[in-house]
Design a protein around this motif. Structure first.
Motif, short mmCIF file in Angstrom:
data_model
loop_
_atom_site.label_atom_id
_atom_site.label_comp_id
_atom_site.label_asym_id
_atom_site.label_seq_id
_atom_site.Cartn_x
_atom_site.Cartn_y
_atom_site.Cartn_z
N UNK A 1 -9.27 30.35 7.67
CA UNK A 1 -10.13 29.27 7.16
C UNK A 1 -9.50 28.63 5.93
N UNK A 2 -8.95 29.46 5.05
CA UNK A 2 -8.29 28.94 3.85
C UNK A 2 -7.08 28.08 4.22
N UNK A 3 -6.27 28.57 5.17
CA UNK A 3 -5.10 27.81 5.63
C UNK A 3 -5.51 26.44 6.17
N UNK A 4 -6.57 26.43 6.99
CA UNK A 4 -7.02 25.17 7.59
C UNK A 4 -7.47 24.18 6.53
N UNK A 5 -8.30 24.63 5.61
CA UNK A 5 -8.83 23.73 4.58
C UNK A 5 -7.71 23.23 3.66
N UNK B 1 -13.37 27.45 -3.60
CA UNK B 1 -13.80 28.72 -4.19
C UNK B 1 -14.33 29.62 -3.07
N UNK B 2 -13.85 30.85 -3.03
CA UNK B 2 -14.31 31.82 -2.05
C UNK B 2 -15.33 32.74 -2.70
N UNK B 3 -16.57 32.70 -2.21
CA UNK B 3 -17.63 33.62 -2.63
C UNK B 3 -17.68 34.77 -1.63
N UNK B 4 -17.79 35.98 -2.14
CA UNK B 4 -17.72 37.17 -1.30
C UNK B 4 -18.85 38.12 -1.65
N UNK B 5 -19.37 38.80 -0.64
CA UNK B 5 -20.37 39.84 -0.86
C UNK B 5 -20.33 40.79 0.33
N UNK C 1 -6.47 40.18 -2.36
CA UNK C 1 -5.57 40.15 -3.51
C UNK C 1 -4.12 40.19 -3.07
N UNK C 2 -3.82 41.03 -2.06
CA UNK C 2 -2.46 41.13 -1.54
C UNK C 2 -1.97 39.78 -1.01
N UNK C 3 -2.88 38.99 -0.42
CA UNK C 3 -2.52 37.68 0.13
C UNK C 3 -2.54 36.57 -0.92
N UNK C 4 -2.96 36.90 -2.12
CA UNK C 4 -3.02 35.89 -3.17
C UNK C 4 -4.20 34.95 -3.01
N UNK C 5 -5.25 35.39 -2.31
CA UNK C 5 -6.45 34.58 -2.13
C UNK C 5 -7.47 34.97 -3.20
N UNK C 6 -7.77 34.04 -4.10
CA UNK C 6 -8.73 34.33 -5.16
C UNK C 6 -10.15 34.30 -4.63
N UNK C 7 -11.02 35.12 -5.22
CA UNK C 7 -12.41 35.20 -4.78
C UNK C 7 -13.28 35.59 -5.97
N UNK C 8 -14.57 35.41 -5.78
CA UNK C 8 -15.53 35.91 -6.77
C UNK C 8 -16.69 36.56 -6.02
N UNK D 1 -18.53 18.39 -3.45
CA UNK D 1 -19.69 18.02 -2.65
C UNK D 1 -21.02 18.24 -3.36
N UNK D 2 -20.98 18.58 -4.62
CA UNK D 2 -22.23 18.71 -5.36
C UNK D 2 -23.12 19.80 -4.81
N UNK D 3 -24.40 19.48 -4.58
CA UNK D 3 -25.38 20.47 -4.16
C UNK D 3 -25.05 21.06 -2.79
N UNK D 4 -24.42 20.27 -1.93
CA UNK D 4 -24.06 20.75 -0.60
C UNK D 4 -22.61 21.25 -0.62
N UNK D 5 -22.35 22.30 -1.39
CA UNK D 5 -20.98 22.67 -1.69
C UNK D 5 -20.31 23.50 -0.60
N UNK D 6 -21.08 24.18 0.23
CA UNK D 6 -20.48 25.10 1.19
C UNK D 6 -19.83 24.34 2.34
N UNK D 7 -18.53 24.60 2.55
CA UNK D 7 -17.78 23.97 3.63
C UNK D 7 -17.62 24.92 4.80
N UNK D 8 -17.44 26.23 4.49
CA UNK D 8 -17.22 27.23 5.52
C UNK D 8 -18.06 28.46 5.19
N UNK D 9 -18.71 29.02 6.18
CA UNK D 9 -19.48 30.24 5.97
C UNK D 9 -19.29 31.20 7.13
#
Length: 428
Positions: A149-153, A162-166, A245-252, A276-284
């Motif tokens: 997904x990161x590569x595509x975007x 920004x990648x949010x993770x849980x 982290x190994x791939x260098x993909x930052x997340x929070x 995109x302001x309030x509608x910030x999520x592009x991929x989920x």
């Protein structure tokens, strides 16, 4: 009677915008093919039971947003698909794709339908690109799909991502957390927005995803699901973080990220853009290890994501002009014999992989030349009465104005040289 218009919540995708859509789809095909994902196409409507069981009856999607109707025979409840994963899983089971063994890597694109208030980047008929990786419980599978997904975007030019993770753990983890969350929220019940009050007994985790500001403030101090994970779930989540982290993909870590559908387990993630302001999520997306079994298939771990096309197009419009497909040749003709020859010549040139726009107006040469200049073509081909008699064509390079008379057969036989010159003239 008045003019018939598109229904509220639907939108025509006009030619000047289609270039963005094609760019996204082409990039997705290119990137996913390199990771050996195969395209799957499922029906846009399914039995309602698929979504009630797969997504969850307590979700907003099933409870409020689905387009559901009875079949003409009156014996089935049918729903326009509100998302892509459930249909792919149904197909995976029905067509015994699991019998092939190993991991199945699938991707799809198409229209989805949800009844909600239309707004920028969100329509009642909307479109997604998604992928599903079925058959692996490894944290590496989670990270592979996030990386793709990161590569595509990024390949589309997006930078402020920004990648949010849980982790939402397994079923036992969520049950323990659910009890702790409800215990925390009950004293605040009257302060929650109405939707969250309704969710308190049906689907309390969704309260964490509320857009109501007051509810969000209350949720900030709620117990965190990460504190209620069992040892197995902790190990899985720790490994996902290390591999990113190994791939260098930052997340929070976003402790309020639970995703809106019941089938998620373990990793949940969203990729957002500040633009995109309030509608910030592009991929989920996230992991959904129990969904295949829930739909009567074999116990099969799985993970996937979906990207909203409309929101992505909004972003691309801010970053770049729409890709324009300009013709190599604009073909002008006037006179009965000339027009017949022009039609034949245009088809022969197209068979040699040239892009040709044939002027069909029959208007005077002057007007046709003006359209040729506006078309963006590299060269103009002209057939009049004299050229028709001699089986020639007048070739005019539009940028320089240079022109020569060429036999039509010679034009076709020199296709390779013509193509090289066109590419040179197109180069910046």
């Amino acid at each position: 009677m008045g003019a018939i218009q598109a229904l509220r919540g639907t939108k025509d995708i006009l030619p000047e915008e289609v270039g963005y859509w094609q760019l996204i789809e082409d990039k997705a095909r290119e990137i996913l093919a390199k990771a050996v994902y195969q395209e799957i196409r499922t029906p846009i409507f399914e039995q309602t039971d698929l979504f009630e069981r797969g997504i969850g009856e307590a979700t907003d999607v099933v409870g409020k947003e689905m387009y559901t109707f009875t079949s003409r025979g009156g014996d089935k409840s049918i729903t326009l698909r509100p998302e892509g994963t459930a249909g792919v899983v149904r197909s995976f089971i029905e067509n015994n794709l699991y019998a092939q063994g190993g991991v199945q890597r699938l991707w799809y694109t198409g229209a989805m339908f949800r009844y909600e208030r239309p707004q920028a980047g969100r329509q009642r008929q909307f479109h997604q690109i998604g992928l599903e990786l079925l058959g692996s419980s490894s944290p590496r599978a989670d990270v592979e799909v996030i990386a793709l997904a990161t590569d595509l975007l990024q390949s589309l030019g997006l930078k402020s991502l920004k990648l949010d993770l849980n982790s939402v753990g397994n079923g036992e983890d969520r049950q323990n957390y659910r009890e702790a969350l409800v215990h925390y929220l009950i004293p605040y019940k009257q302060e929650l927005d109405q939707d969250s009050q309704d969710r308190l007994t049906r689907n309390p985790l969704r309260i964490l995803d509320s857009k109501d500001e007051k509810t969000q403030k209350i949720a900030q101090n709620a117990p965190k699901i990460i504190e209620h994970l069992g040892d197995e779930s902790k190990r899985h989540f720790d490994t996902v973080q290390q591999l990113l982290t190994d791939l260098g993909i930052e997340y929070q870590i976003n402790h309020c990220l639970v995703r809106g559908l019941d089938y998620y387990t373990h990793t949940a993630f969203e990729i957002k853009s500040d633009d995109l302001g309030a509608q910030a999520t592009v991929c989920g997306g996230g992991r959904y290890d129990g969904l295949v079994a829930e739909l009567n298939g074999p116990d099969t771990p799985a993970v996937g994501w979906a990207i909203g096309m409309e929101r992505l197009v909004l972003l691309l419009k801010q970053l770049q002009q729409a890709p324009v497909h300009q013709p190599d040749f604009y073909l002008i003709s006037r006179g009965k014999q000339a027009e017949a020859q022009a039609l034949v010549l245009s088809q022969k040139l197209r068979s040699l992989n040239f892009t040709v726009e044939l002027d069909l107006s029959g208007s005077a040469f002057g007007k046709q030349f003006k359209r040729a200049d506006r078309s963006g073509a590299v060269a103009c081909l002209v057939i009049g009465d004299a050229e028709a008699v001699n089986q020639t064509v007048n070739l005019k390079w539009l940028a320089s104005g240079e022109q020569t008379a060429v036999a039509q057969t010679q034009l076709l036989s020199s296709a390779e040289k013509l193509n090289q010159k066109i590419q040179q003239l197109r180069s910046p």
